[in-house]
Structure formats: structure tokens, C-alpha cells
Design an enzyme around this catalytic site. Structure first.
Site, short mmCIF file in Angstrom:
data_model
loop_
_atom_site.label_atom_id
_atom_site.label_comp_id
_atom_site.label_asym_id
_atom_site.label_seq_id
_atom_site.Cartn_x
_atom_site.Cartn_y
_atom_site.Cartn_z
N PRO A 9 -1.05 -9.59 -26.35
CA PRO A 9 -0.22 -9.74 -24.73
C PRO A 9 0.41 -10.17 -25.75
O PRO A 9 0.60 -10.72 -26.91
CB PRO A 9 -0.33 -10.77 -23.90
CG PRO A 9 -1.72 -11.53 -24.41
CD PRO A 9 -2.34 -10.24 -25.82
N ASN A 10 2.09 -9.35 -25.48
CA ASN A 10 3.48 -9.68 -26.61
C ASN A 10 3.55 -9.64 -28.04
O ASN A 10 4.50 -9.70 -28.95
CB ASN A 10 3.32 -11.00 -26.77
CG ASN A 10 3.38 -12.05 -25.29
OD1 ASN A 10 4.10 -11.39 -24.51
ND2 ASN A 10 3.01 -12.70 -24.87
N ARG A 17 9.75 -11.33 -31.33
CA ARG A 17 9.53 -12.64 -30.61
C ARG A 17 9.14 -14.21 -32.59
O ARG A 17 8.80 -13.10 -32.91
CB ARG A 17 8.31 -12.04 -30.21
CG ARG A 17 6.99 -13.19 -30.91
CD ARG A 17 5.77 -12.22 -29.91
NE ARG A 17 4.75 -12.88 -29.78
CZ ARG A 17 3.59 -13.54 -29.91
NH1 ARG A 17 2.92 -12.51 -29.84
NH2 ARG A 17 3.05 -14.35 -29.00
N TYR A 22 6.42 -14.76 -36.60
CA TYR A 22 5.98 -13.56 -36.47
C TYR A 22 6.05 -12.46 -37.22
O TYR A 22 5.71 -10.63 -37.56
CB TYR A 22 5.68 -12.74 -35.36
CG TYR A 22 4.86 -13.95 -34.32
CD1 TYR A 22 3.48 -13.93 -34.37
CD2 TYR A 22 5.43 -14.46 -33.36
CE1 TYR A 22 1.95 -14.99 -33.70
CE2 TYR A 22 4.34 -15.07 -32.86
CZ TYR A 22 3.27 -15.38 -33.18
OH TYR A 22 2.06 -16.51 -31.86
N ASN A 74 -6.19 -8.27 -31.93
CA ASN A 74 -5.47 -9.09 -32.67
C ASN A 74 -5.56 -9.43 -30.67
O ASN A 74 -4.76 -9.13 -30.26
CB ASN A 74 -4.53 -9.30 -33.07
CG ASN A 74 -3.44 -10.42 -32.61
OD1 ASN A 74 -3.97 -11.30 -32.24
ND2 ASN A 74 -2.48 -10.62 -34.11
N ALA A 77 -2.78 -14.29 -27.77
CA ALA A 77 -2.49 -15.60 -26.31
C ALA A 77 -4.74 -15.42 -25.97
O ALA A 77 -5.00 -16.02 -25.83
CB ALA A 77 -1.84 -15.50 -25.25
N GLU A 98 -10.82 -9.91 -35.64
CA GLU A 98 -10.22 -10.90 -35.22
C GLU A 98 -8.96 -10.76 -36.48
O GLU A 98 -9.41 -11.59 -37.55
CB GLU A 98 -10.87 -11.87 -34.79
CG GLU A 98 -10.07 -12.55 -34.34
CD GLU A 98 -10.47 -14.27 -33.94
OE1 GLU A 98 -12.23 -14.98 -34.18
OE2 GLU A 98 -9.52 -15.24 -33.41
N HIS A 100 -5.12 -12.48 -36.72
CA HIS A 100 -3.95 -13.38 -36.24
C HIS A 100 -2.77 -13.03 -37.28
O HIS A 100 -3.51 -13.33 -38.71
CB HIS A 100 -4.43 -14.77 -35.94
CG HIS A 100 -5.47 -14.67 -34.56
ND1 HIS A 100 -4.51 -14.32 -33.81
CD2 HIS A 100 -6.83 -15.04 -35.01
CE1 HIS A 100 -5.90 -14.32 -32.78
NE2 HIS A 100 -7.78 -14.58 -33.91
N ARG A 107 -1.62 -24.21 -36.78
CA ARG A 107 -0.71 -24.43 -35.13
C ARG A 107 -1.07 -25.41 -34.07
O ARG A 107 -1.84 -25.96 -34.71
CB ARG A 107 -0.08 -23.06 -34.39
CG ARG A 107 0.75 -21.94 -35.84
CD ARG A 107 0.70 -20.89 -35.77
NE ARG A 107 1.20 -20.48 -34.20
CZ ARG A 107 1.71 -19.87 -33.60
NH1 ARG A 107 1.13 -18.29 -34.01
NH2 ARG A 107 2.86 -19.73 -32.93
C1 DQA Z 1 -1.60 -14.53 -32.46
C2 DQA Z 1 -1.60 -15.92 -32.39
C3 DQA Z 1 -1.90 -16.73 -31.07
O1 DQA Z 1 -2.22 -18.13 -30.68
C4 DQA Z 1 -1.08 -16.41 -30.30
O2 DQA Z 1 -1.03 -16.59 -28.95
C5 DQA Z 1 -0.27 -14.67 -30.64
C6 DQA Z 1 -0.03 -14.33 -31.73
C7 DQA Z 1 -1.02 -13.90 -33.85
O3 DQA Z 1 -1.07 -12.78 -34.64
O4 DQA Z 1 -0.75 -15.01 -35.06
O5 DQA Z 1 0.46 -14.12 -29.33
O6 DQA Z 1 -2.77 -13.59 -32.35
#
Ligand code: DQA
Length: 146
Positions: A9-10, A17, A22, A74, A77, A98, A100, A107
């Protein structure tokens, strides 16, 4: 070799964003970089982004039937909340990394939980889009027995 790139998501909002976290490049740029690297390493890649947990579970299950060799994910959230995505990854037993974009370890406390970390081949954090490239290399080298 066939690798699926899954973004949660997002991540379709990359570039818009929180650019200070990011970056300013968008999702299409991420796809372009990954395709370029896939060509360089002579592998096949597919892409999936969804804001919906169940859709991500469905895609992971489909990856099994499509004989996908590796997954770069990735979960965004959902990393911190989703037993369903972790269970799907366990169910298919496809090696995955995984990723990020941000350094989640520096964080908020709620970002310190990952439901997928224990079952991942590896985790890459805080390297921006290059983290996806590193994750691909980890899976390719592992498949080559390196
Ligand atoms: C994320 C880190 C997550 O905590 C966050 O909710 C994201 C992006 C990252 O790529 O740094 O949406 O996965």
C-alpha cells in the site's frame, strides 16, 4: 529465472508521498530501474502493486502456480500488521527478500515489527530504490549457488 516484484500500500504514491523519506522518483521509475537490471542479469520480472491485503495474498498464491522462482516484496505498512501475507509467503515456500526503501530500524516503534522477517532469505532497508536491485541480486546469486 522468474522473479515477482510485489509492492504494498501507498507505494503507487512514490514521488508524491513524503519525498523526504521515500525520495522524488515515482513508481514508474522504480519499475524502469528493475526492468533494466533484469535485462542485465538475464532474468524475467513481473510487477504487482496493491493497496489491498487480500489482493497481495492472491498474487503470492498465483506466483506458486506460475512457477515463480523468487519474490522481492516491500509489504509497506502490511509488514507491521499482516499475518495473512506472512502466511501466504510461508504457504508457497518461494524464496523472498523483504525490502524497505527507508531505514525502518531508525523510525517509529511500530515499524520495528515485521511479520515476514524471520522467513525471508534476507532483508534490505534504507537503500532507496537500489534496495530492490540488491534484493534481486541476492535471489539470483542464491539460485546460481553463489
Ligand atoms: C516502507 C516502510 C513502512 O514502514 C511503510 O509503512 C511503507 C514503506 C519502506 O519502503 O520504507 O509504506 O515499507
Amino acid at each position: 529465472m522468474k522473479i515477482a516484484i510485489i509492492n504494498g500500500p501507498n507505494l503507487n504514491m512514490l514521488g508524491i508521498r513524503e519525498p523526504e523519506i521515500y525520495g522524488r522518483a515515482d513508481y514508474n521509475e522504480l519499475v524502469r530501474m528493475i526492468k533494466e537490471h533484469a535485462e542485465r542479469r538475464n532474468i524475467e520480472v513481473s510487477f504487482f502493486q496493491s493497496n489491498h491485503e487480500g489482493a497481495i495474498v492472491d498474487f503470492i498464491q498465483q506466483a506458486y502456480f506460475d512457477k515463480t522462482d523468487g519474490i522481492v516484496i516491500n509489504p509497506a505498512a502490511y509488514t507491521h500488521t499482516s499475518v495473512a501475507i506472512a502466511d501466504a509467503l510461508k504457504a508457497v515456500s518461494i524464496p523472498f527478500v523483504e525490502v524497505h526503501i527507508s531505514a525502518v530500524e531508525t523510525r517509529e516503534a511500530f515499524r520495528q515489527i515485521s511479520y515476514v522477517r524471520d522467513i525471508a532469505v534476507s532483508t534490505v532497508t534504507g537503500k532507496g530504490f537500489d534496495g530492490y536491485i540488491e534484493a534481486m541480486d541476492i535471489l539470483i546469486d542464491r539460485a546460481d549457488g553463489k
